[in-house]
Motif scaffolding. Structure first.
Motif, short mmCIF file in Angstrom:
data_model
loop_
_atom_site.label_atom_id
_atom_site.label_comp_id
_atom_site.label_asym_id
_atom_site.label_seq_id
_atom_site.Cartn_x
_atom_site.Cartn_y
_atom_site.Cartn_z
N THR A 58 0.81 -1.22 0.00
CA THR A 58 0.00 0.00 0.00
C THR A 58 0.85 1.27 0.00
O THR A 58 0.30 2.37 -0.04
N ALA A 59 2.15 1.14 0.04
CA ALA A 59 3.04 2.30 0.04
C ALA A 59 2.94 3.04 -1.29
O ALA A 59 2.48 2.47 -2.30
N ASN A 60 3.37 4.28 -1.31
CA ASN A 60 3.37 5.07 -2.54
C ASN A 60 4.09 4.32 -3.66
O ASN A 60 3.66 4.33 -4.80
N ARG A 61 5.20 3.67 -3.32
CA ARG A 61 5.90 2.74 -4.23
C ARG A 61 5.98 1.40 -3.51
O ARG A 61 6.55 1.31 -2.43
N ILE A 62 5.39 0.37 -4.10
CA ILE A 62 5.38 -0.97 -3.51
C ILE A 62 6.82 -1.42 -3.29
O ILE A 62 7.68 -1.22 -4.14
N TYR A 63 7.07 -2.03 -2.11
CA TYR A 63 8.43 -2.48 -1.85
C TYR A 63 8.50 -3.70 -0.94
O TYR A 63 7.56 -4.02 -0.22
N ILE A 64 9.66 -4.34 -1.01
CA ILE A 64 10.09 -5.34 -0.03
C ILE A 64 11.43 -4.83 0.48
O ILE A 64 12.29 -4.44 -0.30
N GLU A 65 11.57 -4.80 1.79
CA GLU A 65 12.82 -4.34 2.41
C GLU A 65 13.44 -5.51 3.17
O GLU A 65 12.81 -6.08 4.06
N PHE A 66 14.65 -5.87 2.77
CA PHE A 66 15.34 -6.99 3.40
C PHE A 66 16.23 -6.48 4.53
O PHE A 66 16.78 -5.38 4.45
N PHE A 67 16.38 -7.30 5.58
CA PHE A 67 17.14 -6.91 6.76
C PHE A 67 18.63 -7.16 6.59
O PHE A 67 19.27 -7.83 7.38
N THR A 68 19.19 -6.58 5.54
CA THR A 68 20.64 -6.57 5.35
C THR A 68 21.18 -5.41 6.18
O THR A 68 20.40 -4.66 6.78
N LYS A 69 22.48 -5.24 6.22
CA LYS A 69 23.08 -4.09 6.89
C LYS A 69 23.86 -3.29 5.86
O LYS A 69 24.88 -3.77 5.38
N PHE A 71 19.73 -1.84 5.39
CA PHE A 71 18.57 -2.47 4.76
C PHE A 71 18.64 -2.31 3.24
O PHE A 71 19.15 -1.31 2.73
N THR A 72 18.10 -3.30 2.54
CA THR A 72 17.98 -3.26 1.09
C THR A 72 16.50 -3.18 0.75
O THR A 72 15.75 -4.10 1.06
N ARG A 73 16.10 -2.07 0.16
CA ARG A 73 14.70 -1.89 -0.22
C ARG A 73 14.58 -2.02 -1.73
O ARG A 73 15.24 -1.30 -2.47
N ILE A 74 13.73 -2.94 -2.16
CA ILE A 74 13.49 -3.17 -3.58
C ILE A 74 12.09 -2.69 -3.91
O ILE A 74 11.12 -3.13 -3.30
N PHE A 75 12.01 -1.77 -4.87
CA PHE A 75 10.73 -1.21 -5.28
C PHE A 75 10.19 -1.94 -6.49
O PHE A 75 10.95 -2.43 -7.32
N PHE A 76 8.86 -2.00 -6.58
CA PHE A 76 8.18 -2.67 -7.68
C PHE A 76 7.19 -1.70 -8.32
O PHE A 76 6.45 -1.02 -7.62
N ASP A 77 7.20 -1.67 -9.64
CA ASP A 77 6.21 -0.88 -10.37
C ASP A 77 4.96 -1.71 -10.65
O ASP A 77 3.92 -1.18 -10.96
N ASP A 78 5.10 -3.02 -10.52
CA ASP A 78 4.05 -3.95 -10.86
C ASP A 78 3.68 -4.79 -9.63
O ASP A 78 4.53 -5.49 -9.08
N ALA A 79 2.43 -4.72 -9.19
CA ALA A 79 1.98 -5.47 -8.01
C ALA A 79 2.07 -6.98 -8.24
O ALA A 79 2.33 -7.73 -7.30
N ASP A 80 1.89 -7.43 -9.47
CA ASP A 80 2.00 -8.86 -9.76
C ASP A 80 3.42 -9.36 -9.56
O ASP A 80 3.64 -10.45 -9.03
#
Length: 100
Positions: A58-69, A71-80
């Motif tokens: 639901t964020a302005n830009r869909i993302y998954i954020e991994f708990f690296t040091k 953090f690594t945030r990967i944004f998606f333009d496509d919900a699928d």
């Protein structure tokens, strides 16, 4: 961002022409260390089993954020594409916290 390879232990991707990777075991260790350090009432109820990140569809830009040091945030333009990665991780028994 373009995913190159997804294995049981790692996500390899290209971001702005640079090859990068996320090690899931490292992410999970970082999560467990965070829970151990915080020891708060809120964190004592959080799952620790196979957690490697957090996500928000639901964020302005869909993302998954991994708990690296850090953090690594990967944004998606496509919900699928986002859902596909979340489902693949779940099938490998890796989990992310849903922030949506």
């Amino acid at each position: 961002m373009k995913i190159i390879k997804l294995t049981e232990s790692k996500l390899k991707y290209v971001d702005d022409g640079v090859k990068k990777s996320v090690n899931f075991n490292e992410c999970h260790i970082n999560w467990k260390e965070y829970i151990e350090r915080s020891k708060s009432a809120n964190s004592s109820n959080l799952r620790t089993d196979r957690i490697i990140g957090q996500r928000d569809i639901t964020a302005n830009r869909i993302y998954i954020e991994f708990f690296t040091k850090p953090f690594t945030r990967i944004f998606f333009d496509d919900a699928d594409e986002y859902r596909d990665l979340v489902q693949k991780l779940q099938r490998m028994n890796w989990h992310t916290i849903d922030l949506s």
